[in-house]
Design a protein around this motif. Structure first.
Motif: not given
Length: 292
Positions: A29-52
């Motif tokens: 039997a294939a192991p059941a997929a876990s309901p838990w997960d973790l997303a993570f990341g980063a970004k570099l921007m030439s300008d932090y533009n928030f709603r214009g």
């Protein structure tokens, strides 16, 4: 007697053979997929533009985030470098919500708390530098809470359209309400390219923290963006995007309290003007890591 014993042995072997074969051939039997997960990341921007509106004084910025997920539920935190009149070390976003997926429809409902720390109220009414404007330009504390609802629908595997609504009862600690509504769309092109854009409108109320005779109605404004992006293996994305608003430089100054407009005495700000922003981002998900 011998014949009966042999016959019994044959019958027993025949009856047990299917069970033995089934035991040997049964797939694991294939192991059941876990309901838990973790997303993570980063970004570099030439300008932090928030709603214009630039949050980094038209300069480069960095952001990183982590988000824990349990089925449709999620909670996370993000950090953004900023350059704002109250001089915080940056912006910290704390958020949580639910993200149901129903067929081709994705919904998202949650809360976001914007934390700027430590802060110092920007004022030049007590000591006014030479050539600067005198006044109180920011609240003492610009932290605020926002509730939101978003929806996205895949019309085709290539085309997604959506909308979002955000409401803050105390926008940037000014005492004014802030309601932002947006419509957006994204179209996937061959070779992992995509084009996307959005049009939004901000309805802003009247401040209540500056005192009688100094409170004012914050200017409503229209915001739009359009850009092209390229994604490598669903992990690395390069985005080039045009941002614009209909705010004048004087209206932008009144909305942002841009310290350069104060210290130079110009009473103007370019933080809300037309700009092109380049962003390089990396987004990972624990469940999809090859070596986990």
């Amino acid at each position: 007697m011998l014949r009966k014993s042999l016959l019994a042995g044959v019958v027993a072997a025949v009856l047990s053979a299917p069970a033995m074969a089934a035991d040997v051939a049964a797939p694991l039997a294939a192991p059941a997929a876990s309901p838990w997960d973790l997303a993570f990341g980063a970004k570099l921007m030439s300008d932090y533009n928030f709603r214009g509106i630039s949050q980094s004084a038209r300069g480069p910025a960095f952001s990183a985030y982590a988000e824990v997920r349990y089925n449709w539920l999620y909670a996370g935190a993000a950090y953004w470098t900023t350059k704002l009149p109250t001089r915080p070390i940056g912006e910290i976003d704390l958020y949580a919500g639910i993200r149901p997926v129903i067929g081709d429809l994705t919904l998202d409902f949650g809360l976001m708390y914007y934390l700027y720390t430590p802060e110092r109220q920007f004022r030049t009414d007590i000591v006014t530098p030479p050539g600067a404007l005198a006044g109180v330009w920011t609240p003492r504390n610009t932290d605020f809470l926002e509730v939101y609802g978003k929806a996205g629908y895949d019309i085709t595997p290539q085309l997604n359209v959506g909308g979002a609504l955000y409401y803050a009862p105390n926008w940037l600690g000014t005492g004014a309400s802030g309601l932002y509504a947006e419509a957006n769309a994204k179209y996937k092109l061959p070779n992992d390219f995509a084009i996307s854009g959005a049009v939004g409108h901000y309805w802003l109320g009247t401040t209540s923290v500056f005192g009688a005779g100094n409170d004012f109605n914050i200017q409503d404004y229209l915001y739009w963006n359009a850009g092209v992006s390229w994604t490598y293996k669903d992990v690395v994305t390069l985005d080039l995007r045009y941002h614009g608003t209909n705010l004048t430089t004087q209206q932008c100054f009144a909305t942002t309290g841009d310290y350069r407009g104060v210290l130079t005495g110009a009473g103007r700000s370019n933080w809300c003007g037309h700009s092109v922003v380049a962003t390089l981002s990396v987004d990972l998900q624990y469940s999809k890591l090859p070596l986990r």
